[in-house]
Motif scaffolding. Sequence first.
Motif, PDB file in Angstrom:
ATOM      1  N   GLU A  61      -1.198  -7.349  -8.509  1.00  0.00           N
ATOM      2  CA  GLU A  61      -1.688  -8.247  -7.460  1.00  0.00           C
ATOM      3  C   GLU A  61      -3.215  -8.242  -7.413  1.00  0.00           C
ATOM      4  N   ALA A  91      -3.917   0.850   0.009  1.00  0.00           N
ATOM      5  CA  ALA A  91      -2.573   1.415  -0.175  1.00  0.00           C
ATOM      6  C   ALA A  91      -2.081   1.836   1.210  1.00  0.00           C
ATOM      7  N   ILE A  98      -7.846  -3.691  -2.219  1.00  0.00           N
ATOM      8  CA  ILE A  98      -6.501  -3.620  -1.652  1.00  0.00           C
ATOM      9  C   ILE A  98      -6.268  -2.215  -1.124  1.00  0.00           C
ATOM     10  N   SER A 147       5.891   0.261  -7.001  1.00  0.00           N
ATOM     11  CA  SER A 147       5.083  -0.214  -5.873  1.00  0.00           C
ATOM     12  C   SER A 147       3.599  -0.206  -6.232  1.00  0.00           C
ATOM     13  N   TYR A 148       3.139   0.832  -6.914  1.00  0.00           N
ATOM     14  CA  TYR A 148       1.731   0.862  -7.329  1.00  0.00           C
ATOM     15  C   TYR A 148       1.473  -0.135  -8.454  1.00  0.00           C
ATOM     16  N   LYS A 190       3.932   3.494   0.416  1.00  0.00           N
ATOM     17  CA  LYS A 190       3.755   3.454  -1.035  1.00  0.00           C
ATOM     18  C   LYS A 190       3.400   4.843  -1.550  1.00  0.00           C
ATOM     19  N   ARG A 219       2.878  -2.967  -8.804  1.00  0.00           N
ATOM     20  CA  ARG A 219       2.813  -4.271  -8.136  1.00  0.00           C
ATOM     21  C   ARG A 219       1.433  -4.470  -7.503  1.00  0.00           C
ATOM     22  N   VAL A 220       0.881  -3.417  -6.887  1.00  0.00           N
ATOM     23  CA  VAL A 220      -0.444  -3.502  -6.273  1.00  0.00           C
ATOM     24  C   VAL A 220      -1.507  -3.732  -7.347  1.00  0.00           C
TER      25      VAL A 220
END
Length: 107
Positions: free
Chosen positions: A56, A29, A27, A49-50, A33, A52-53
């Motif tokens: 995911e 970035a 993924i 935000s991180y 973010k 969530r990444v």
Amino acid sequence: MLVTTTPTVEGRKIIKYIGLVTGETIIGANIFKDLFAGITDIVGGRSSSYERVLREGKDTAVNEMQQYAAALGANAIVGVDLDYETVGSGGSMLMVSANGTAVILAD
């Protein structure tokens, strides 16, 4: 499908070891973010935000591993391990890999 980090499942007998199964995802970035994460670092707190990444990436890798195991006829994966690495120029991408042993558990 049962997925566990333990090598066995209490109360269930493994009747067949199928083999190693894996799932990977990479993924990227993005600048927004990074900008908001930098602000969070300055003022303190968690970077949602991180987070969530990361979530995911983990979900995608585990789902891919489960699909691979199911295609091999497994009904469980034991000994699961998750690894996180940064890749790309300047660590701009996150690689998440999941691996474990596909097995068939007795009913």
